[in-house]
Scaffold this active site. Sequence first.
Site, PDB file in Angstrom:
ATOM      1  CD1 TRP A  10      -2.108  -2.111   0.309  1.00  0.00           C
ATOM      2  CD2 TRP A  10      -3.139  -1.174   2.058  1.00  0.00           C
ATOM      3  NE1 TRP A  10      -3.219  -2.873   0.600  1.00  0.00           N
ATOM      4  CE2 TRP A  10      -3.872  -2.327   1.667  1.00  0.00           C
ATOM      5  CE3 TRP A  10      -3.607  -0.423   3.150  1.00  0.00           C
ATOM      6  CZ2 TRP A  10      -5.032  -2.733   2.322  1.00  0.00           C
ATOM      7  CZ3 TRP A  10      -4.759  -0.831   3.802  1.00  0.00           C
ATOM      8  CH2 TRP A  10      -5.467  -1.968   3.390  1.00  0.00           C
ATOM      9  CD  GLU A 167       8.562  -4.914  -6.346  1.00  0.00           C
ATOM     10  OE1 GLU A 167       7.342  -5.049  -6.501  1.00  0.00           O
ATOM     11  OE2 GLU A 167       9.057  -4.037  -5.624  1.00  0.00           O
ATOM     12  CB  SER A 213       3.309  -1.555 -14.137  1.00  0.00           C
ATOM     13  OG  SER A 213       3.964  -0.346 -13.775  1.00  0.00           O
ATOM     14  N   GLY A 234       1.693  -2.798  -6.476  1.00  0.00           N
ATOM     15  CA  GLY A 234       1.639  -1.471  -5.866  1.00  0.00           C
ATOM     16  C   GLY A 234       0.338  -0.776  -6.228  1.00  0.00           C
TER      17      GLY A 234
END
Length: 255
Positions: A10, A167, A213, A234
């Site tokens: 978050w 990532e 993404s 995310g």
Amino acid sequence: MRKMMIAGNWKMHNDNAQAQQLANQIKIKTTAETNVEIVVCPTFTALSVVNDILKGSHVILGAQNMFWEAQGAYTGEISASMLKSCGVRYVILGHSERRQYFGETDETVNKRLRAVLENGLKAIVCVGETLEEREAGRAREVIDRQINGAFAGIDAAAFSAIVVAYEPVWAIGTGKTASPEQAQEIHAHLRQRIEERYGADTASALRILYGGSVKPANARELLSQPDLDGALVGGACLKAETFVPIIQTAGELSA
Ligand code: PEP
């Protein structure tokens, strides 16, 4: 077989009222998704209220970071026992935003990881190259350095409490996703490196998440890759309407 994990980071979003609302929606809409490990990682301030909401559900609480000392004069930091007292079970470590804005290094990721493991928590350890590093053909080298640093002194047995998240920095919050082939290539490389160091059993049991993404529209082709065991999400985790379909896709692919 590795159980898929979908984890939501978050970041610095959601006050307590918003956090409660989002946690409640995720909880209600994922009751059937028992073959996916679902983790939500709110801000520190919302951990307790989200924990109250998640009680009795199979959604697991995670934190976005943790300091390695047990207590003391470390203004602004948070310890393992504090997180545990809020119901936290996973901790994200070495996120690229921590590396980029807050001076996190491979060495400090390693210190945090040791503290996470010593305290019976589980870690989601993030690695990933920048665009510049990728364009210079250095992606694998950077990732090797990051895992060598993060896992220094960590033995094979500890890997039951470790998840790795690949990532690529250039794909985080940018809308640019690594292609399924690009992601698979690095995931396979990561698994290979873990196998060389810790053996085939540890490598084949290790879950490697992809982050960058991920959204409902690209989740299926990414998660269909053989070495992708889930996603660290995310932007799309901030709304149940975009987070839950990613979980459902993981569930369908696991069925
Ligand atoms: C992240 O912050 O871990 C992440 C993957 O973000 P996003 O999905 O927004 O790219």
